[in-house]
Design a protein around this motif. Sequence first.
Motif, short mmCIF file in Angstrom:
data_model
loop_
_atom_site.label_atom_id
_atom_site.label_comp_id
_atom_site.label_asym_id
_atom_site.label_seq_id
_atom_site.Cartn_x
_atom_site.Cartn_y
_atom_site.Cartn_z
N THR A 1 47.79 38.36 33.39
CA THR A 1 48.08 37.10 34.08
C THR A 1 48.94 36.23 33.16
O THR A 1 48.79 36.27 31.94
CB THR A 1 46.80 36.31 34.44
N GLU A 2 49.84 35.50 33.77
CA GLU A 2 50.69 34.60 32.98
C GLU A 2 50.90 33.31 33.78
O GLU A 2 51.07 33.36 35.01
CB GLU A 2 52.04 35.28 32.71
N GLU A 3 50.87 32.19 33.08
CA GLU A 3 50.98 30.90 33.76
C GLU A 3 52.44 30.42 33.81
O GLU A 3 53.18 30.59 32.84
CB GLU A 3 50.16 29.85 33.01
N PRO B 1 52.82 43.98 31.96
CA PRO B 1 53.37 42.75 31.39
C PRO B 1 54.82 42.50 31.81
O PRO B 1 55.18 41.36 32.17
CB PRO B 1 53.26 42.97 29.88
N THR C 1 56.28 39.17 33.75
CA THR C 1 57.31 38.32 33.14
C THR C 1 58.50 38.17 34.09
O THR C 1 59.05 37.08 34.26
CB THR C 1 57.77 38.95 31.80
#
Length: 442
Positions: free
Chosen positions: A343-345, A410, A414
Motif C-alpha cells: 500500500t502507498e499513500e 511495488p 508506484t
Amino acid sequence: MGSGRFVDSIRKKRMGMALTVQEIQEMIVRYVAGDIPDYQMSAMLMAICFQGMNDEELTTLTTAMRDSGEVIDLSAIAGVKVDKHSTGGVGDKTTLIVGPIVAACGVPVAKMSGRGLGFTGGTLDKLESIPNFRVSLSGDEFVRAVRENGISVIGQTENLAPADKALYALRDVTGTVDSIPLIAASIMSKKLAAGSDKILLDVTTGSGAFIKDIEGSYALARRMVAIGKGAGKETAAMLTSMEEPLGEAVGNNLEVIEAIRTLQGNGPEDVKEICLALAGMMLSLAKTKEGETALSFEEGKEEAREALESGRAFAKFRDMVQTQGGDVRYIDEPERFEKAEVTEELAAQADGYIVKMNTEGFGIAAGMLGAGRETKESTIDNSAGILVKKKTGEYVKKGDVLAVCCGSRPEQVTRALAYLQDCIVIGPQQPEPLKLIVDIIS
Ligand code: URA
C-alpha cells in the motif's frame, strides 16, 4: 431485407433515412445467423453512429436483439419484479445494498448482473470476491432462491441477448461504442430479456460515467425510458453524479466491505443517499397502497430507510450470500478479506480545496493496481484497489493523505500512484457542492 440487399439498408441509413421494422428485424436475425459479414455490420453501426435512429427504429432494434436469445420467464415468482441497472461507474457498489433493501421491503429481486467494463467495476466481480460465492445458478436454483429469500443476483445466462454480445464485440473494435442509440439498445435488450416487470435505470453522468456530459446523459436516459415504454415495460431513470468515485472504496474486496458497512449503518453518506434513493424509486415502481395508488418516491425512501436502519437489509444480504454458497464468515467478520500486500499513500502537493476529481482516472488507476481486467483473460486481484480519503469540496493541507493505493507489486502501486496524482485537482476556491441525484425521468 425489405428490398433484399443489406447494402441498400446501409446506404439508406447512411443517408439519414429510417429503416423499416422488417429491415431491422431481418438485420439482427441474419447477423446472428452469420449471414451478414462483420464488415457490412460495421458499416451499418457507423452509419447509425452518425445518423442516429428514431424511437420506433430503436425499439424495434432493441426488441429484435432481446428476441435473439432466451427471454427469462419470472412468472413463477409472485409479485412485481423490478430490475435496476447502472450505466457504469467507479466505486459503484449500489446493487449489493439496494437489492437487499428492496427485498427486505417485500419486493422480489431477481437480478442478472454483469462484469466490469472498461474502467468501470461490475457487480459480479464484486460478489465473486466473497469466497465460494456462486454467480452461476441454474434457472431452477435462481427462481428457488428468489422465492425463498426474496433475492438472488447471478450472471447473465449465455443465451441472453446474443445479438448484443456479438454487436458489442464488433462495436468495441470499430469505434462505435459511444453512440447513444447503440448503448441504449444494448442495455435495454438485456434488461428486457431478463424478465422483470419494471426497470429502474441509474444513468450516471460526469467524469466517471461512459457518457460524461449532462445533455448526453439526459438523452441516453430518455431514449432508454422510451424503449421501455415502446416494449410495454414501465421504465424510469435516475440521473446520478459520477463526478467523484462513489463512497470511499474502489476495488472488489474493498467495495464489498464498504457495502457491508453501509448495510450495518456505518457506510459513507453518499453511498447511503444514492442507495436509499434508488431503493425508494424501485419500491415506488413496485408497490401500491390501499386504493391501488402507487407508493410515492418519498414513501418508498422511508420504507427503504427503515429496512436499512433496522438491519433487515443486512440480514437479506447475508441470506443471499449463504444461499449462493458464499462464506458468510466474511460477512460477519469483514477483516477476514485478504488485504493488499503493498500500500502507498497519495499525499496532497499543496494546501487548498479539492475542486475536481477525474473519476475515470480512479477507475483506470484501480485497473493498473489489478482490480480490473486488462484483457478478457486477465484475472482480477480482489484485494487491489483504492481507498479514497478526501472528496470534492474538502480542504486539505500539503502532505495530507488523499488516497491509498493497494496492490500486490511495488512497481504497480508506484505507477498507479503517479497516475492518480493528476486525477485530483486542488485549488484556492471551494467548489459548489456536488448534487448526487441530478434528476428523475419517468
Ligand atoms: N453497457 C452495455 O451493456 N452496453 C453498452 O453499449 C454500454 C454499456
